[in-house]
Design a protein around this motif. Structure first.
Motif, short mmCIF file in Angstrom:
data_model
loop_
_atom_site.label_atom_id
_atom_site.label_comp_id
_atom_site.label_asym_id
_atom_site.label_seq_id
_atom_site.Cartn_x
_atom_site.Cartn_y
_atom_site.Cartn_z
N UNK A 193 0.66 -1.45 0.37
CA UNK A 193 -0.23 -0.27 0.44
C UNK A 193 0.66 1.41 0.08
N UNK A 194 2.17 1.40 0.51
CA UNK A 194 2.72 2.08 0.29
C UNK A 194 3.61 2.55 -0.54
N UNK A 195 3.45 1.31 -0.79
CA UNK A 195 4.00 1.48 -2.21
C UNK A 195 3.54 2.05 -3.23
N UNK A 196 2.22 1.70 -2.62
CA UNK A 196 1.63 2.66 -4.17
C UNK A 196 1.31 4.08 -4.67
N UNK A 197 1.71 4.08 -3.33
CA UNK A 197 2.11 5.34 -2.73
C UNK A 197 2.58 6.35 -3.53
N UNK A 198 3.36 5.59 -4.09
CA UNK A 198 4.78 6.26 -4.89
C UNK A 198 4.15 6.92 -6.29
N UNK A 199 2.71 6.18 -7.16
CA UNK A 199 2.25 6.26 -8.39
C UNK A 199 1.74 7.58 -8.32
N UNK A 200 1.74 7.93 -9.86
CA UNK A 200 0.06 8.79 -10.45
C UNK A 200 -0.37 7.84 -10.33
N UNK A 201 -2.27 8.36 -10.31
CA UNK A 201 -3.17 7.88 -10.49
C UNK A 201 -3.21 7.22 -11.32
N UNK A 202 -2.46 7.85 -12.81
CA UNK A 202 -3.12 7.05 -13.96
C UNK A 202 -1.94 6.30 -14.74
N UNK A 203 -0.70 6.21 -13.54
CA UNK A 203 0.39 4.95 -14.26
C UNK A 203 0.37 3.89 -14.96
N UNK A 204 1.69 3.39 -15.04
CA UNK A 204 2.12 3.12 -16.36
C UNK A 204 3.53 1.73 -15.70
N UNK A 205 2.94 0.57 -15.13
CA UNK A 205 4.52 -0.17 -15.09
C UNK A 205 3.97 -1.51 -15.49
N UNK A 206 5.21 -2.13 -16.35
CA UNK A 206 5.42 -2.41 -17.32
C UNK A 206 6.71 -3.74 -16.79
N UNK A 207 6.86 -4.88 -16.33
CA UNK A 207 8.03 -5.53 -15.84
C UNK A 207 7.83 -6.91 -16.99
N UNK A 208 7.86 -6.32 -18.19
CA UNK A 208 7.90 -7.48 -18.47
C UNK A 208 6.94 -8.62 -19.33
N UNK A 209 5.30 -7.87 -19.10
CA UNK A 209 4.19 -8.77 -19.12
C UNK A 209 3.18 -8.22 -19.43
N UNK A 210 3.62 -7.37 -20.28
CA UNK A 210 2.62 -6.05 -20.19
C UNK A 210 2.39 -4.96 -19.53
N UNK A 211 1.99 -3.76 -19.70
CA UNK A 211 1.97 -2.49 -19.18
C UNK A 211 0.91 -2.64 -18.30
N UNK A 212 0.07 -2.56 -17.16
CA UNK A 212 -0.92 -1.72 -16.51
C UNK A 212 -0.73 -0.97 -16.10
N UNK A 213 -2.22 -0.39 -16.71
CA UNK A 213 -2.06 1.17 -16.05
C UNK A 213 -3.20 2.08 -15.01
N UNK A 214 -2.79 3.02 -13.94
CA UNK A 214 -3.56 3.40 -13.09
C UNK A 214 -3.98 2.17 -11.86
N UNK A 215 -3.89 2.94 -10.56
CA UNK A 215 -3.07 1.65 -9.21
C UNK A 215 -4.06 0.76 -9.09
N UNK A 216 -5.35 0.60 -9.07
CA UNK A 216 -5.90 -0.91 -9.30
C UNK A 216 -5.58 -1.52 -10.01
N UNK A 217 -4.88 -1.48 -11.89
CA UNK A 217 -3.83 -2.63 -11.92
C UNK A 217 -2.72 -2.80 -11.30
N UNK A 218 -2.24 -1.61 -11.47
CA UNK A 218 -0.57 -1.94 -10.59
C UNK A 218 -0.99 -2.65 -9.09
#
Length: 147
Positions: free
Chosen positions: A28-53
């Motif tokens: 939960x604290x890790x998630x606070x480091x992200x913008x609401x519409x952030x995009x995270x991709x560790x190689x399995x395709x991008x996930x967008x937004x805090x719920x997907x992240x």
């Protein structure tokens, strides 16, 4: 390359907090480091937004008994509202099945200033190594991952 020394300090802290919260599995604290519409991709395709992240992080961390992630060298450039950077990191992990793994990779980042604080707008990982800690594993992305 930073717009101010304070920005340099804040981006470095953002990267540090990312690794620290992974080490403590403080999702939960890790998630606070992200913008609401952030995009995270560790190689399995991008996930967008805090719920997907949040969901992607939970499923990733659920594989491990323990993770130690360490930020290495990195650079970033910023202006008043946004920035970009590249940070290398190393990770040692023990899976719940007892397997030990070592990862070396880097993140290409974008940052945005949200309510006066720097947040990750995106992080996209490039894998350099994954496998046993003795480096007898695979250099480059793991099987099934993409650049």
């Amino acid at each position: 390359n930073f717009s101010t020394m304070n920005d340099h300090h804040e981006i470095k802290n953002l990267v540090h907090h990312y690794c620290d919260r992974v080490c403590h599995n403080d999702q939960e604290s890790w998630l606070e480091l992200w913008a609401d519409d952030g995009v995270w991709n560790i190689g399995r395709g991008p996930v967008r937004g805090k719920n997907e992240i949040r969901a992607a992080m939970a499923s990733s961390m659920n594989l491990f008994e323990s993770v130690i992630q360490v930020a290495l060298n990195g650079t970033a450039t910023t202006n008043e509202l946004e920035g970009e950077g590249r940070w290398y990191f190393s990770e040692f992990a023990k899976t719940k099945s007892g397997k030990t793994l070592h990862y070396i990779a880097y993140y290409d980042d974008t940052y945005s200033r949200v309510d006066g604080n720097w947040k990750f707008a995106s992080r996209s990982m490039t894998w350099l190594y994954q496998g046993p800690p003795d480096l007898s594993g695979v250099f480059g992305p793991p099987a099934g991952y993409q650049k």
